[in-house]
Enzyme design. Structure first.
Site, PDB file in Angstrom:
ATOM      1  N   ASP A 128       0.718  -1.343  -0.079  1.00  0.00           N
ATOM      2  CA  ASP A 128       0.098   0.156   0.060  1.00  0.00           C
ATOM      3  C   ASP A 128       1.175   1.206  -0.141  1.00  0.00           C
ATOM      4  O   ASP A 128       2.159   1.096   0.373  1.00  0.00           O
ATOM      5  CB  ASP A 128      -0.874  -0.182   1.203  1.00  0.00           C
ATOM      6  CG  ASP A 128      -1.984   0.769   1.265  1.00  0.00           C
ATOM      7  OD1 ASP A 128      -2.553   1.412   0.135  1.00  0.00           O
ATOM      8  OD2 ASP A 128      -2.818   1.057   2.441  1.00  0.00           O
ATOM      9  N   HIS A 184     -10.187   4.657  -2.117  1.00  0.00           N
ATOM     10  CA  HIS A 184      -9.117   4.914  -0.727  1.00  0.00           C
ATOM     11  C   HIS A 184     -10.131   5.055   0.396  1.00  0.00           C
ATOM     12  O   HIS A 184     -11.172   5.976   0.106  1.00  0.00           O
ATOM     13  CB  HIS A 184      -8.041   5.547  -0.670  1.00  0.00           C
ATOM     14  CG  HIS A 184      -6.748   4.857  -1.469  1.00  0.00           C
ATOM     15  ND1 HIS A 184      -5.624   4.467  -0.837  1.00  0.00           N
ATOM     16  CD2 HIS A 184      -6.607   4.410  -2.466  1.00  0.00           C
ATOM     17  CE1 HIS A 184      -4.774   3.841  -1.566  1.00  0.00           C
ATOM     18  NE2 HIS A 184      -5.308   3.887  -2.577  1.00  0.00           N
ATOM     19  N   GLY A 203     -11.867   3.383   2.786  1.00  0.00           N
ATOM     20  CA  GLY A 203     -13.398   2.543   2.684  1.00  0.00           C
ATOM     21  C   GLY A 203     -14.018   2.696   4.129  1.00  0.00           C
ATOM     22  O   GLY A 203     -15.205   2.340   4.175  1.00  0.00           O
ATOM     23  N   THR A 204     -13.344   2.704   5.121  1.00  0.00           N
ATOM     24  CA  THR A 204     -14.083   2.932   6.532  1.00  0.00           C
ATOM     25  C   THR A 204     -14.919   3.860   6.618  1.00  0.00           C
ATOM     26  O   THR A 204     -14.425   5.126   6.222  1.00  0.00           O
ATOM     27  CB  THR A 204     -12.565   2.864   7.558  1.00  0.00           C
ATOM     28  OG1 THR A 204     -11.859   1.891   7.543  1.00  0.00           O
ATOM     29  CG2 THR A 204     -13.450   3.069   8.791  1.00  0.00           C
ATOM     30  N   VAL A 214     -10.029  -0.877   2.554  1.00  0.00           N
ATOM     31  CA  VAL A 214     -10.412  -0.737   3.984  1.00  0.00           C
ATOM     32  C   VAL A 214      -9.199  -1.050   4.961  1.00  0.00           C
ATOM     33  O   VAL A 214      -8.892  -2.094   4.767  1.00  0.00           O
ATOM     34  CB  VAL A 214     -11.633  -1.744   4.284  1.00  0.00           C
ATOM     35  CG1 VAL A 214     -12.319  -1.503   5.744  1.00  0.00           C
ATOM     36  CG2 VAL A 214     -12.858  -1.386   3.150  1.00  0.00           C
ATOM     37  N   THR A 219      -8.736   1.011   8.469  1.00  0.00           N
ATOM     38  CA  THR A 219      -9.302   1.515  10.057  1.00  0.00           C
ATOM     39  C   THR A 219      -9.931   0.504  10.681  1.00  0.00           C
ATOM     40  O   THR A 219     -10.063   0.197  11.774  1.00  0.00           O
ATOM     41  CB  THR A 219      -9.530   2.872  10.141  1.00  0.00           C
ATOM     42  OG1 THR A 219      -8.432   3.790   9.382  1.00  0.00           O
ATOM     43  CG2 THR A 219      -9.578   3.333  11.312  1.00  0.00           C
TER      44      THR A 219
END
Ligand code: 13P
Length: 280
Positions: A83, A209, A211-212, A232, A234
């Site tokens: 990432d 980016h 996704g949380t 996803v 966090t």
């Protein structure tokens, strides 16, 4: 079993009627079996992404060996992705260790430099059948100690995205369309119109980016609008820490630590299972 690059994994996902792939940040090795449990139960391929911080902490080779071993034993087509990485030497370390996908993040650079560096990474990656993600625009929030303040958020424009994809041939492009990294203080406002226009102009898989905290409805709309990789991170961390706080608080020092971690891992499986369910 070999690790799949992003394009290969996307083909598997499409053949199994998924419209997008969830790419989930692994925060510690203990979580890894929980990821596979979710993917297997959903008959989904699995994309695991690793921040450079986690890769340095656990070791690139340990990650490759562990992920490959579980992919084989669980029979889950899996991609191991580095990432956000702005350091080409670290990208080479990941590729040498056996990562099957990498992200070069030059979003903080001028466009020309971002394009030139992304092309350099693609040249290296292609020799190893490794896919490359790049980023354009500035996504807000904070991740792995790096923060982008609200006033510095910069949405990706259609023109920039088209030029970037045309000049690099990148496999997937992360776009800034309203999500933020980390926990939201308010509600995410995804710019679906911008997303649709970037999709039409580039014809390349786009990455969401942050996704949380995105609502299920917004997530489904984003996937319908051209997002083919959803990050996803966090959410798994929050669930894991929350469960551990409870179990460690109640436990005794001579209890096996395993007992404290099982509820945390179960919570991680649940997060992945729910997210994967949104990508059908
Ligand atoms: P969240 O931590 O907000 O889910 O974002 C993860 C991410 O985008 C990793 O690159």
């Amino acid at each position: 079993m070999k690790l799949y690059n992003f394009n290969e994994l996307l083909s598997v996902a499409k053949a199994r009627d998924f419209k997008a792939i969830g790419s989930f940040n692994l925060h510690c090795l203990e979580m890894l079996p929980a990821f596979f449990k979710a993917a297997k139960s959903m008959h989904s391929p699995l994309m695991i992404q690793i921040s450079t911080g986690t890769a340095e902490y656990l070791g690139y080779r340990l990650l490759v060996d562990s992920v490959r071993s579980l992919a084989q034993s669980e029979d889950v087509p899996t991609c191991l992705h580095l990432d956000h990485c702005s350091d080409i030497a670290s990208i080479e370390t990941a590729i040498d260790a056996g990562f099957s996908s990498v992200m070069y993040d030059g979003s903080h650079l001028e466009m020309d430099e971002n394009i030139a560096n992304t092309r350099r990474v693609i040249d290296i990656a292609r020799q190893h059948n490794v896919s490359v993600e790049a980023e354009l625009g500035a996504i807000g929030g904070s991740e792995d100690g790096k923060a982008v303040a609200e006033e510095d958020i910069c949405f990706t424009t259609v023109e920039d995205a088209k030029r970037f994809v045309d000049e690099t041939g990148v496999d997937m492009l992360a776009v800034s369309v309203g999500t933020v990294h980390g926990l939201y203080t308010g509600k995410a406002h995804i710019q679906h119109q911008r997303l649709a226009e970037i999709t039409a102009a580039t014809g390349t898989p786009l990455v969401l980016h942050g996704g949380t905290g995105v609502s299920d409805e917004d997530m489904r709309l984003a996937v319908a609008g051209g997002i083919e990789k959803v990050n996803v991170g966090t959410e798994m961390n929050v669930q894991w820490v929350d469960r551990c706080k409870q179990t460690f608080e109640k436990g005794k020092v001579n209890d096996s630590v395993r007992k404290f971690l099982i509820p945390a891992n179960n919570a991680v499986t649940q997060v992945l299972t729910e997210k994967i369910g949104l990508f059908k």
